[in-house]
Design a protein around this motif. Sequence first.
Motif, short mmCIF file in Angstrom:
data_model
loop_
_atom_site.label_atom_id
_atom_site.label_comp_id
_atom_site.label_asym_id
_atom_site.label_seq_id
_atom_site.Cartn_x
_atom_site.Cartn_y
_atom_site.Cartn_z
N ASP A 1 0.83 -1.20 0.00
CA ASP A 1 0.00 0.00 0.00
C ASP A 1 0.87 1.26 0.00
N VAL A 2 1.92 1.28 0.82
CA VAL A 2 2.81 2.44 0.86
C VAL A 2 3.50 2.63 -0.49
N ALA A 3 4.02 1.55 -1.05
CA ALA A 3 4.75 1.65 -2.32
C ALA A 3 3.84 2.11 -3.45
N ILE A 4 2.61 1.64 -3.46
CA ILE A 4 1.68 2.04 -4.52
C ILE A 4 1.31 3.52 -4.38
N LEU B 1 11.42 1.04 -17.95
CA LEU B 1 12.02 -0.25 -17.64
C LEU B 1 11.52 -0.73 -16.29
N GLY B 2 10.77 -1.81 -16.32
CA GLY B 2 10.17 -2.36 -15.11
C GLY B 2 8.71 -1.98 -15.02
N ILE B 3 7.86 -2.96 -14.69
CA ILE B 3 6.43 -2.71 -14.60
C ILE B 3 5.92 -3.05 -13.20
N GLY B 4 6.78 -2.73 -12.21
CA GLY B 4 6.36 -2.87 -10.82
C GLY B 4 5.44 -1.72 -10.44
N ARG B 5 5.36 -1.44 -9.15
CA ARG B 5 4.40 -0.45 -8.68
C ARG B 5 4.71 0.93 -9.25
N THR B 6 6.00 1.31 -9.25
CA THR B 6 6.37 2.62 -9.79
C THR B 6 6.28 2.65 -11.31
N GLY B 7 6.79 1.62 -11.96
CA GLY B 7 6.78 1.58 -13.41
C GLY B 7 5.38 1.62 -13.98
N PHE B 8 4.47 0.92 -13.36
CA PHE B 8 3.08 0.89 -13.85
C PHE B 8 2.45 2.27 -13.76
N THR B 9 2.57 2.91 -12.60
CA THR B 9 1.98 4.23 -12.42
C THR B 9 2.61 5.25 -13.38
N LEU B 10 3.93 5.16 -13.56
CA LEU B 10 4.62 6.09 -14.44
C LEU B 10 4.18 5.91 -15.89
N ALA B 11 4.11 4.67 -16.34
CA ALA B 11 3.69 4.41 -17.72
C ALA B 11 2.27 4.93 -17.96
N LYS B 12 1.40 4.71 -16.98
CA LYS B 12 0.01 5.18 -17.10
C LYS B 12 -0.05 6.70 -17.15
N THR B 13 0.79 7.36 -16.35
CA THR B 13 0.82 8.83 -16.32
C THR B 13 1.31 9.38 -17.65
#
Length: 299
Positions: free
Chosen positions: A127-130, A160-172
């Motif tokens: 939850d914190v990381a997301i 590069l990377g589709i973890g919690r940060t990568g996913f949010t960044l790509a969507k943004t």
Amino acid sequence: MLTGLTIVFLGGDARQIEVINKCIELDASVRLVGFDKLENPPSGVRHEALSSVLLQEADIIVMPVIGCDDNGIIAAPFGSGDLVMKQELFMAIREGGLVYTGMAKSLLRRMSSEYGFRLIELLDRDDVAIYNSIPTAEGALMMAIQNTDITIHGSTCVVLGIGRTGFTLAKTLQGLGAKIRVGVRREADAARAAVMGWEPFMTRDLTACTSDIDLIFNTIPTMIITAQIISKLPRRTVIIDLASAPGGTDFRFAEKRGIKALLAPGLPGIVAPKTAGIIIANTLCQSITEEFHLRGDEE
């Protein structure tokens, strides 16, 4: 409520102010170390010197997001100087006592194992990381705008990377009209990226995907943007490395080739310390409440 609990804060940046205020609001007894230079200090707290007695009296100890380094040094930007956790101070922490940090380095983990206090790393929680991925993405976007002479709309961006940060960044980035390519390591992640409308590729094939990149955002904390990769990038490409230091980019070679490469870990505390602090504060107070509720049930 945190009534009756003594919480000791050891240093920390602007995010920690939000955590302190939340603990005061919930009626904890708050003691601060390393905040003596703070403008407008919160009322109802005690400023203390770092000592074995203080740590022994604490029900909970809260360290900064980055904890201490492997020399025991805790950053205290609101204090007269950095704090140093020596072995006798670790020894003073109660066995079974709670010590919170964002992420711990090897010394802190070793001391926890050796002296029996419970170490809780908040950034390990999904939850914190997301939630933290939102200010990270916004900070990365800010850096991209500041360091390019093109719009994000229409640009070609590699994440590069589709973890919690990568996913949010790509969507943004997608929301701003960028063309998104996502480097992944698993077929399941490739499928997930494709469903989102992004172009997936395996990170092992990064060399073949370098011809027309405007921006690369790296979230993978291992060397992935190597000299070989950088040698094939257009000179206009900007690399923004969001992985923990030292990052996953050959910064030396990027500089030699004239490609702008920026290491940017810890963006939430830089671009949105209030929001990042509130995220940590809510999670920490919830965790403390759960921990002491469970202890009460056991008794």
